[in-house]
Structure formats: C-alpha cells, structure tokens
Scaffold this active site. Structure first.
Site, mmCIF file in Angstrom:
data_model
loop_
_atom_site.group_PDB
_atom_site.id
_atom_site.type_symbol
_atom_site.label_atom_id
_atom_site.label_comp_id
_atom_site.label_asym_id
_atom_site.label_seq_id
_atom_site.Cartn_x
_atom_site.Cartn_y
_atom_site.Cartn_z
ATOM 1 N N THR A 65 0.172 -10.804 2.859
ATOM 2 C CA THR A 65 1.566 -10.596 3.257
ATOM 3 C C THR A 65 2.171 -11.881 3.801
ATOM 4 O O THR A 65 1.490 -12.697 4.412
ATOM 5 C CB THR A 65 1.704 -9.489 4.321
ATOM 6 O OG1 THR A 65 0.838 -9.773 5.412
ATOM 7 C CG2 THR A 65 1.407 -8.121 3.763
ATOM 8 N N GLU A 130 6.201 -7.694 7.538
ATOM 9 C CA GLU A 130 5.264 -8.333 6.615
ATOM 10 C C GLU A 130 5.646 -7.937 5.193
ATOM 11 O O GLU A 130 5.697 -6.754 4.879
ATOM 12 C CB GLU A 130 3.849 -7.850 6.875
ATOM 13 C CG GLU A 130 3.378 -8.027 8.283
ATOM 14 C CD GLU A 130 2.006 -7.375 8.475
ATOM 15 O OE1 GLU A 130 1.200 -7.370 7.546
ATOM 16 O OE2 GLU A 130 1.789 -6.851 9.555
HETATM 17 C C1 LIG Z 1 2.995 -1.879 1.940
HETATM 18 C C2 LIG Z 1 2.286 -1.939 3.265
HETATM 19 C C3 LIG Z 1 2.106 -0.765 3.992
HETATM 20 C C4 LIG Z 1 1.446 -0.782 5.224
HETATM 21 N N1 LIG Z 1 1.285 0.385 5.924
HETATM 22 C C5 LIG Z 1 0.639 0.379 7.111
HETATM 23 C C6 LIG Z 1 0.457 1.588 7.870
HETATM 24 O O1 LIG Z 1 0.913 2.675 7.494
HETATM 25 N N2 LIG Z 1 -0.237 1.514 9.031
HETATM 26 C C7 LIG Z 1 -0.758 0.330 9.494
HETATM 27 O O2 LIG Z 1 -1.388 0.336 10.542
HETATM 28 N N3 LIG Z 1 -0.558 -0.823 8.835
HETATM 29 C C8 LIG Z 1 0.113 -0.835 7.651
HETATM 30 N N4 LIG Z 1 0.284 -1.993 6.955
HETATM 31 C C9 LIG Z 1 0.029 -3.265 7.633
HETATM 32 C C10 LIG Z 1 -1.329 -3.798 7.442
HETATM 33 O O3 LIG Z 1 -2.092 -3.235 8.479
HETATM 34 C C11 LIG Z 1 -1.150 -5.302 7.624
HETATM 35 O O4 LIG Z 1 -0.583 -5.849 6.487
HETATM 36 C C12 LIG Z 1 -2.439 -5.922 8.000
HETATM 37 O O5 LIG Z 1 -2.604 -5.693 9.369
HETATM 38 C C13 LIG Z 1 -2.501 -7.402 7.737
HETATM 39 O O6 LIG Z 1 -1.793 -8.116 8.674
HETATM 40 P P1 LIG Z 1 -2.161 -9.634 8.970
HETATM 41 O O7 LIG Z 1 -2.047 -10.381 7.661
HETATM 42 O O8 LIG Z 1 -1.162 -10.068 10.007
HETATM 43 O O9 LIG Z 1 -3.570 -9.656 9.471
HETATM 44 C C14 LIG Z 1 0.939 -2.002 5.731
HETATM 45 C C15 LIG Z 1 1.143 -3.184 4.990
HETATM 46 C C16 LIG Z 1 1.782 -3.169 3.770
HETATM 47 C C17 LIG Z 1 1.985 -4.438 3.002
#
Ligand SMILES: Cc1cc2nc3c(=O)[nH]c(=O)nc-3n(C[C@H](O)[C@H](O)[C@H](O)COP(=O)(O)O)c2cc1C
Length: 197
Positions: A65, A130
């Site tokens: 992301t 993100e």
């Molecule tokens: C399309 C999409 C949907 C997401 N849905 C959730 C969710 O429902 N719950 C959640 O805790 N994180 C969700 N995430 C977030 C992910 O947890 C997050 O991208 C991950 O923590 C990576 O973050 P970082 O690159 O900062 O480590 C989602 C991310 C994306 C791209």
C-alpha cells in the site's frame, strides 16, 4: 435517524471496537457496489507524496500500500466513515528529486482500493489512508506525488481472528472495485482533469 460519525469525529472520541468479520458477512458480500453513477460525497479528490507505512501490507498480506500523509486526508475525514473505498489513482513517474524513476506503463491512471482507518487487526492508534493500486509496478515509488479520486465505499473496517480472513476480504475488495469501476460513469473519471495536473 442518526448519521454515522465521520472519520474525523471518530478520531476525537473513544473508538468502539471494530466488529469482528463473520462468515455471514463473507457470504453476503455483493460483487458490485454503489449506484450506477457516483453520488455525493463522491468524487473525493486526494493528492500527496507517497509515504512508507509499517511495511506489513506487501510482506504479510501480499498487498503493498501507498500511504498518504495526514495533510492529504481532510477531504476524506470531513465527510466519510472509516472503511474500504475504491477509485482511481495515478503515481507520478518522477521521484522527489525530479528524476524519472517509473516507466510510462506504471504512471497511467490505475484502479485502486483504499483502506481508511485504524487497521484493527494490527491495533493502529492513528488514522491512516492506505492505497493499494492494482498493478505490478517495476519499482518502489516512495516520495512520488500521487493523485487519487475516490468514487465509492465498499465496507467498514473489520477485525479478524486470522490473517487469512483479512487477505480473503482484501481479494474480494479488489474484485468488487474492478467490477464497480467498469461501469461507464466510473470509468470516465480516469480522464478527470485531477489526473492531468
Ligand atoms: C483493501 C484493503 C482493505 C483492508 N481492510 C482492513 C480491515 O478490514 N481491517 C484491518 O484491520 N485492516 C485492513 N486493511 C489494512 C491492512 O491491515 C494494512 O494494509 C496493513 O496493516 C499494512 O499496513 P502497513 O503497510 O502500514 O504495514 C486493509 C487494507 C486494504 C488495502
């Protein structure tokens, strides 16, 4: 009827825990979402330099992301709820020093899904936006300018008992976004002047 709290309001209050994702939710998910033409508060225009997140998206979830800085979030946080959104995004081919790093195929307008929230699965304390761009990029693009147009809301952010459940929902989010964006009144935003700046 009580209006849902905006993301900005939520940020200033004690946040209730995110609902846990259930099998019933998974089975009931539609494949296309929102009206045939975007309706207010959409489109929402966002711009900012791409920031590094915690880096778990790519490694843990197979879903890298591009994060937007806090300064880029007001258009989102004043009008909408936390959760998953979809739309279009474009990354500038030039890095912060003005050097061309990305190829032309990497810097066209591409479909995206965006997570706006606190990532309950990872217990983040700060609101983040993100953006996962559905494209295989030739290289990283931290520091590059990114423009995005958000056109619809897919679902609230959820908490998960397993990483696999979150990965499965993100895969569904991507399919829903692609199908929803294929409608003519969504597709046309690829040519919006926001992406010509
Ligand atoms: C399309 C999409 C949907 C997401 N849905 C959730 C969710 O429902 N719950 C959640 O805790 N994180 C969700 N995430 C977030 C992910 O947890 C997050 O991208 C991950 O923590 C990576 O973050 P970082 O690159 O900062 O480590 C989602 C991310 C994306 C791209």
């Amino acid at each position: 009827m009580t209006m849902p709290e905006t993301a900005a309001e939520q940020a200033t209050h004690e946040r209730p825990p995110a609902p846990l994702r259930t099998e019933t939710f998974r089975e009931a998910r539609p494949t296309i979402i929102g009206p045939d033409t975007p309706e207010p508060p959409f489109p929402i225009l966002l711009s900012g330099p791409v920031q590094k997140g915690f880096g778990r998206g790519g490694k843990d979830l197979g879903c890298p992301t591009a994060n937007l800085p806090d300064e880029s979030l007001p258009p989102m946080s004043t009008v909408t709820q936390t959760g998953v959104y979809y739309g279009w995004a474009r990354v500038s081919p030039h890095n912060a020093e003005g050097k061309k790093v990305l190829s032309d195929v990497d810097s066209v307008v591409l479909p995206m899904v965006m997570s706006l929230g606190y990532n309950p699965f990872y217990h983040n304390q700060q609101l983040t936006a993100e953006i996962h761009i559905m494209h295989d990029f030739g290289s990283d693009f931290y520091g590059h300018a990114m423009d995005a147009i958000v056109l619809g809301y897919i679902r609230p952010e959820l908490d998960y008992t397993s990483r696999e459940g979150l990965i499965e929902d993100i895969e569904t989010d991507k399919r829903v976004a692609l199908k929803s964006l294929a409608r003519p009144d969504y597709e046309s935003y690829k040519n919006d002047p926001h992406f010509m700046l």
